[in-house]
Design an enzyme around this catalytic site. Structure first.
Site, PDB file in Angstrom:
ATOM      1  N   HIS A   1      -9.968   9.065   1.346  1.00  0.00           N
ATOM      2  CA  HIS A   1     -10.274   9.728   0.069  1.00  0.00           C
ATOM      3  C   HIS A   1     -11.261   8.784  -0.613  1.00  0.00           C
ATOM      4  CE1 HIS A   1      -8.698  11.995  -3.742  1.00  0.00           C
ATOM      5  NE2 HIS A   1      -9.698  11.208  -4.136  1.00  0.00           N
TER       6      HIS A   1
ATOM      7  N   CYS B   1      -4.522  11.515  -3.347  1.00  0.00           N
ATOM      8  CA  CYS B   1      -4.245  12.796  -4.027  1.00  0.00           C
ATOM      9  C   CYS B   1      -2.842  12.779  -4.632  1.00  0.00           C
ATOM     10  CB  CYS B   1      -4.397  13.959  -3.052  1.00  0.00           C
ATOM     11  SG  CYS B   1      -6.115  14.418  -2.719  1.00  0.00           S
TER      12      CYS B   1
ATOM     13  N   ASN C   1     -16.120   1.814   1.420  1.00  0.00           N
ATOM     14  CA  ASN C   1     -16.087   1.833   2.875  1.00  0.00           C
ATOM     15  C   ASN C   1     -16.159   3.276   3.341  1.00  0.00           C
ATOM     16  OD1 ASN C   1     -15.774  -0.963   2.878  1.00  0.00           O
ATOM     17  ND2 ASN C   1     -13.543  -0.802   2.776  1.00  0.00           N
TER      18      ASN C   1
ATOM     19  N   HIS D   1     -13.331   6.268  -2.471  1.00  0.00           N
ATOM     20  CA  HIS D   1     -12.957   5.312  -3.514  1.00  0.00           C
ATOM     21  C   HIS D   1     -13.964   4.189  -3.562  1.00  0.00           C
ATOM     22  CE1 HIS D   1     -10.859   4.223   0.237  1.00  0.00           C
ATOM     23  NE2 HIS D   1     -11.020   2.955  -0.114  1.00  0.00           N
TER      24      HIS D   1
HETATM   25  P1  5GP Z   1     -10.204   1.079   2.253  1.00  0.00           P
HETATM   26  O1  5GP Z   1      -9.918   0.086   3.335  1.00  0.00           O
HETATM   27  O2  5GP Z   1      -9.845   2.474   2.676  1.00  0.00           O
HETATM   28  O3  5GP Z   1     -11.587   0.978   1.693  1.00  0.00           O
HETATM   29  O4  5GP Z   1      -9.271   0.669   1.048  1.00  0.00           O
HETATM   30  C1  5GP Z   1      -8.043   1.278   0.761  1.00  0.00           C
HETATM   31  C2  5GP Z   1      -7.384   0.468  -0.302  1.00  0.00           C
HETATM   32  O5  5GP Z   1      -6.312   1.221  -0.816  1.00  0.00           O
HETATM   33  C3  5GP Z   1      -6.833  -0.869   0.170  1.00  0.00           C
HETATM   34  O6  5GP Z   1      -7.426  -1.925  -0.582  1.00  0.00           O
HETATM   35  C4  5GP Z   1      -5.333  -0.740  -0.078  1.00  0.00           C
HETATM   36  O7  5GP Z   1      -4.744  -1.953  -0.517  1.00  0.00           O
HETATM   37  C5  5GP Z   1      -5.260   0.349  -1.116  1.00  0.00           C
HETATM   38  N1  5GP Z   1      -4.040   1.144  -1.106  1.00  0.00           N
HETATM   39  C6  5GP Z   1      -3.473   1.729  -0.016  1.00  0.00           C
HETATM   40  N2  5GP Z   1      -2.374   2.417  -0.365  1.00  0.00           N
HETATM   41  C7  5GP Z   1      -2.241   2.270  -1.708  1.00  0.00           C
HETATM   42  C8  5GP Z   1      -1.295   2.758  -2.657  1.00  0.00           C
HETATM   43  O8  5GP Z   1      -0.348   3.479  -2.324  1.00  0.00           O
HETATM   44  N3  5GP Z   1      -1.484   2.408  -3.946  1.00  0.00           N
HETATM   45  C9  5GP Z   1      -2.534   1.621  -4.348  1.00  0.00           C
HETATM   46  N4  5GP Z   1      -2.610   1.334  -5.659  1.00  0.00           N
HETATM   47  N5  5GP Z   1      -3.437   1.144  -3.488  1.00  0.00           N
HETATM   48  C10 5GP Z   1      -3.311   1.468  -2.180  1.00  0.00           C
HETATM   49 ZN    ZN Z   2      -7.160  12.886  -1.346  1.00  0.00          ZN
END
Ligand code: 5GP
Ligand code: ZN
Length: 115
Positions: free
Chosen positions: A97, A7, A86, A99
């Site tokens: 959030h 966000c 995920n 994605h």
């Molecule tokens: P999840 O494990 O929740 O599916 O993936 C979260 C993703 O968000 C990870 O691949 C991580 O590298 C990415 N991520 C986490 N914090 C940030 C951020 O502040 N900026 C960006 N661009 N990516 C982020």
């Molecule tokens: Zn959010």
């Protein structure tokens, strides 16, 4: 949800390299890419995960997948790529959030890791 990192990216409070944007969707490069192309496609509205979407969110879900397709095209992923999301702790979701990961630019394993 101003304690939510994505966000904050939507609000412009944390920098990100945006590669796609429309009224509902934002896509930006993952900060820790696992492949030459690793883009996150998110709804601008805070939704925790796919599991928290509701009846009425079908158009948004379609917009997210269409944005993933658009990103793949503009990133030149002509040989294929992966779109994944995920969900929850057991699903390995770190950022709560919704994605979609768009990952490509190298051959990926045929089967996602079983953890
Ligand atoms: P999840 O494990 O929740 O599916 O993936 C979260 C993703 O968000 C990870 O691949 C991580 O590298 C990415 N991520 C986490 N914090 C940030 C951020 O502040 N900026 C960006 N661009 N990516 C982020
Ligand atoms: Zn959010």
């Amino acid at each position: 949800m101003m304690d939510c990192i994505f966000c904050k990216i939507v609000a412009g409070q944390i920098p990100a390299t945006v590669v796609y944007e429309d009224d509902q969707v934002l896509a930006f490069r993952d900060i820790n890419p696992v492949a030459p192309v690793h883009v996150l496609v998110i709804p601008k509205r805070h939704i925790v995960s796919l599991q928290e979407t509701q009846t009425g969110d079908e158009e948004l879900l379609g917009a997210l997948l269409a944005a993933a397709r658009q990103v793949a095209q503009t990133e030149g992923l002509t040989c294929g790529y992966r779109v994944s999301t995920n969900i929850g702790d057991d699903g390995g979701q770190v950022v709560k959030h919704l994605h979609f990961h768009v990952i490509g630019g190298r051959p990926l394993s045929a089967t996602p890791s079983l953890g």
